[in-house]
Design a protein around this motif. Structure first.
Motif, PDB file in Angstrom:
ATOM      1  N   GLU A   1       0.800  -1.231   0.000  1.00  0.00           N
ATOM      2  CA  GLU A   1       0.000   0.000   0.000  1.00  0.00           C
ATOM      3  C   GLU A   1       0.825   1.271   0.000  1.00  0.00           C
ATOM      4  OE1 GLU A   1      -0.073  -2.325   2.395  1.00  0.00           O
ATOM      5  OE2 GLU A   1      -2.084  -3.113   2.603  1.00  0.00           O
ATOM      6  N   THR A   2       2.090   1.217  -0.337  1.00  0.00           N
ATOM      7  CA  THR A   2       2.952   2.395  -0.213  1.00  0.00           C
ATOM      8  C   THR A   2       3.562   2.819  -1.546  1.00  0.00           C
ATOM      9  OG1 THR A   2       4.807   0.971   0.403  1.00  0.00           O
ATOM     10  CG2 THR A   2       3.518   1.912   2.206  1.00  0.00           C
ATOM     11  N   HIS A   3       2.809   2.730  -2.621  1.00  0.00           N
ATOM     12  CA  HIS A   3       3.343   3.064  -3.950  1.00  0.00           C
ATOM     13  C   HIS A   3       3.839   4.501  -4.056  1.00  0.00           C
ATOM     14  CE1 HIS A   3       1.547  -0.739  -4.607  1.00  0.00           C
ATOM     15  NE2 HIS A   3       1.704  -0.717  -5.913  1.00  0.00           N
ATOM     16  N   GLY A   4       3.122   5.463  -3.503  1.00  0.00           N
ATOM     17  CA  GLY A   4       3.531   6.861  -3.570  1.00  0.00           C
ATOM     18  C   GLY A   4       4.115   7.354  -2.255  1.00  0.00           C
ATOM     19  N   PHE A   5       4.670   6.454  -1.480  1.00  0.00           N
ATOM     20  CA  PHE A   5       5.138   6.762  -0.129  1.00  0.00           C
ATOM     21  C   PHE A   5       6.325   7.725  -0.121  1.00  0.00           C
ATOM     22  CE2 PHE A   5       7.740   5.758   3.624  1.00  0.00           C
ATOM     23  CZ  PHE A   5       6.806   5.972   4.617  1.00  0.00           C
ATOM     24  N   VAL A   6       6.239   8.753   0.752  1.00  0.00           N
ATOM     25  CA  VAL A   6       7.314   9.734   0.913  1.00  0.00           C
ATOM     26  C   VAL A   6       7.475  10.035   2.399  1.00  0.00           C
ATOM     27  CG1 VAL A   6       8.023  12.120   0.442  1.00  0.00           C
ATOM     28  CG2 VAL A   6       6.852  10.806  -1.326  1.00  0.00           C
ATOM     29  N   VAL A   7       8.713  10.069   2.860  1.00  0.00           N
ATOM     30  CA  VAL A   7       8.991  10.538   4.216  1.00  0.00           C
ATOM     31  C   VAL A   7       9.153  12.049   4.117  1.00  0.00           C
ATOM     32  CG1 VAL A   7      10.558  10.446   6.187  1.00  0.00           C
ATOM     33  CG2 VAL A   7      10.124   8.371   4.852  1.00  0.00           C
ATOM     34  N   VAL A   8       8.225  12.801   4.696  1.00  0.00           N
ATOM     35  CA  VAL A   8       8.201  14.256   4.596  1.00  0.00           C
ATOM     36  C   VAL A   8       9.129  14.889   5.619  1.00  0.00           C
ATOM     37  CG1 VAL A   8       6.725  16.306   4.775  1.00  0.00           C
ATOM     38  CG2 VAL A   8       5.850  14.209   3.711  1.00  0.00           C
ATOM     39  N   ASP A   9       9.108  14.371   6.849  1.00  0.00           N
ATOM     40  CA  ASP A   9       9.896  14.956   7.936  1.00  0.00           C
ATOM     41  C   ASP A   9      10.005  13.937   9.059  1.00  0.00           C
ATOM     42  OD1 ASP A   9      11.310  16.881   9.401  1.00  0.00           O
ATOM     43  OD2 ASP A   9       9.497  17.806  10.202  1.00  0.00           O
ATOM     44  N   ILE A  10      11.039  14.081   9.872  1.00  0.00           N
ATOM     45  CA  ILE A  10      11.173  13.276  11.079  1.00  0.00           C
ATOM     46  C   ILE A  10      11.613  14.211  12.193  1.00  0.00           C
ATOM     47  CG2 ILE A  10      12.374  11.390  12.238  1.00  0.00           C
ATOM     48  CD1 ILE A  10      12.712  10.046   9.530  1.00  0.00           C
ATOM     49  N   THR A  11      10.844  14.187  13.279  1.00  0.00           N
ATOM     50  CA  THR A  11      11.175  14.982  14.460  1.00  0.00           C
ATOM     51  C   THR A  11      11.480  14.034  15.614  1.00  0.00           C
ATOM     52  OG1 THR A  11       8.933  15.089  15.357  1.00  0.00           O
ATOM     53  CG2 THR A  11       9.525  16.747  13.677  1.00  0.00           C
TER      54      THR A  11
END
Length: 90
Positions: free
Chosen positions: A28-38
């Motif tokens: 289910e992660t075809h368009g998956f992007v990590v935007v930010d990590i805090t």
């Protein structure tokens, strides 16, 4: 206090690469992007449903937030209620 110490010692902020590696096993992660990590959460986009986010949270032992459903400051997750003693609508 001992439980707080256990949790603090176990808290690990994953890297974007670690988040992507865990997500790569999901269909289910075809368009998956990590935007930010805090220090508190990984913010991601591209998940079609909540289920992959739940999986990522449990697999990483770290909060994962979807940009489509932002968590509100000083609120319980995305709920419209705040913490005890705070005025609503803040």
């Amino acid at each position: 206090m001992s439980q707080l110490e256990l949790c603090a010692d176990a808290h690990r902020v994953p890297t974007a690469q670690q988040v992507r590696e865990v997500a790569s096993g999901l269909s289910e992660t075809h368009g998956f992007v990590v935007v930010d990590i805090t220090e508190r959460a990984a913010v991601v986009s591209g998940l079609e449903t909540e289920q992959p986010r739940y999986y990522l949270q449990h697999a990483l032992g770290f909060q994962v937030h979807d940009v489509r459903h932002p968590h509100r400051v000083r609120r319980h997750g995305r709920a419209d209620i705040g913490w005890k003693g705070e005025k609503q609508g803040d």
